[in-house]
Design an enzyme around this catalytic site. Sequence first.
Site, mmCIF file in Angstrom:
data_model
loop_
_atom_site.group_PDB
_atom_site.id
_atom_site.type_symbol
_atom_site.label_atom_id
_atom_site.label_comp_id
_atom_site.label_asym_id
_atom_site.label_seq_id
_atom_site.Cartn_x
_atom_site.Cartn_y
_atom_site.Cartn_z
ATOM 1 N N SER A 138 0.819 -1.203 0.000
ATOM 2 C CA SER A 138 0.000 0.000 0.000
ATOM 3 C C SER A 138 0.859 1.262 0.000
ATOM 4 O O SER A 138 1.956 1.303 0.574
ATOM 5 C CB SER A 138 -0.945 0.028 1.201
ATOM 6 O OG SER A 138 -1.592 1.272 1.323
ATOM 7 N N TYR A 151 -3.144 0.583 10.411
ATOM 8 C CA TYR A 151 -2.835 0.310 9.007
ATOM 9 C C TYR A 151 -1.531 0.995 8.608
ATOM 10 O O TYR A 151 -0.668 0.394 7.964
ATOM 11 C CB TYR A 151 -3.982 0.809 8.130
ATOM 12 C CG TYR A 151 -3.941 0.339 6.697
ATOM 13 C CD1 TYR A 151 -4.276 -0.966 6.363
ATOM 14 C CD2 TYR A 151 -3.597 1.209 5.663
ATOM 15 C CE1 TYR A 151 -4.263 -1.403 5.041
ATOM 16 C CE2 TYR A 151 -3.583 0.787 4.343
ATOM 17 C CZ TYR A 151 -3.916 -0.512 4.035
ATOM 18 O OH TYR A 151 -3.896 -0.938 2.723
#
Length: 266
Positions: A138, A151
């Site tokens: 990501s 995250y």
Amino acid sequence: MNLTDRVVVITGGAGGIGAALGRRFAAEGAAAVVLADLAADAARGAAEAIGPVATGVGLDVTDEAAVRALVDETERRHGRIDLFCANAGVATGGGLDAPDADWDRAWRVNVLGLLHSVRAVLPGMLRRGQGHLLLTCSAAGLLTAVGDAPYTATKHAAVGLAEWVAITHRDDGIRVSALCPQGVDTPMLADGLAERHLGARVIAASGAILTPDQVADAVVAGLAEERFLILPHPEVADYARRRAEDPDGWQAGLRKLVRRLRAADR
């Protein structure tokens, strides 16, 4: 990597980016595509949609023994694994006050899930002197997922792990790519927007939302060039550069965007 006649395993393969990778790799002529996912039925459905080259199986990437069993079974059936895509991931939408259970799950899936995959598949690749690892890290691993502290922290760790493996084993014939997309039209983003998670709203407001198939296109191009960083959103490279050169200015820009979004809620 040329994908023709390759044996590929994809975790998080039931939908989104994982399923799109499976479809694209099959179209590129892969010999076998194994889609592994916690949602076993969905993985099998995604495999059936691809055709006989694909197989869908259930897998919890936080279970290291299960990951090893999947690798062993794939190597037994197909003789090798040429490309392993560690793609499973979870978001939380939480900050520092996120429950410890959310922090733990993010760590176990986003970091240990990658570690389990690398540990399981790397020995066979080293014996053959070749193989490619694709770790979905990501853009949050290079920047910040505003509004999602677990995250952000775990995806930064994922990029660090990918880089360590790349440096340590490149001379052994192992290629490593860190896939770092930003906004992608997947259930993860849709769920975040539905729940009005700040991080999902920042992504939606700050750049293009790609389809999973567009991400798969970028992956195929990146694998062909054996790139470490695969950036489906090219602007992420500029963001990372700006962040490195002027961290205070970068943070100020994000704070401004967050203030604007919060003001819209009033």
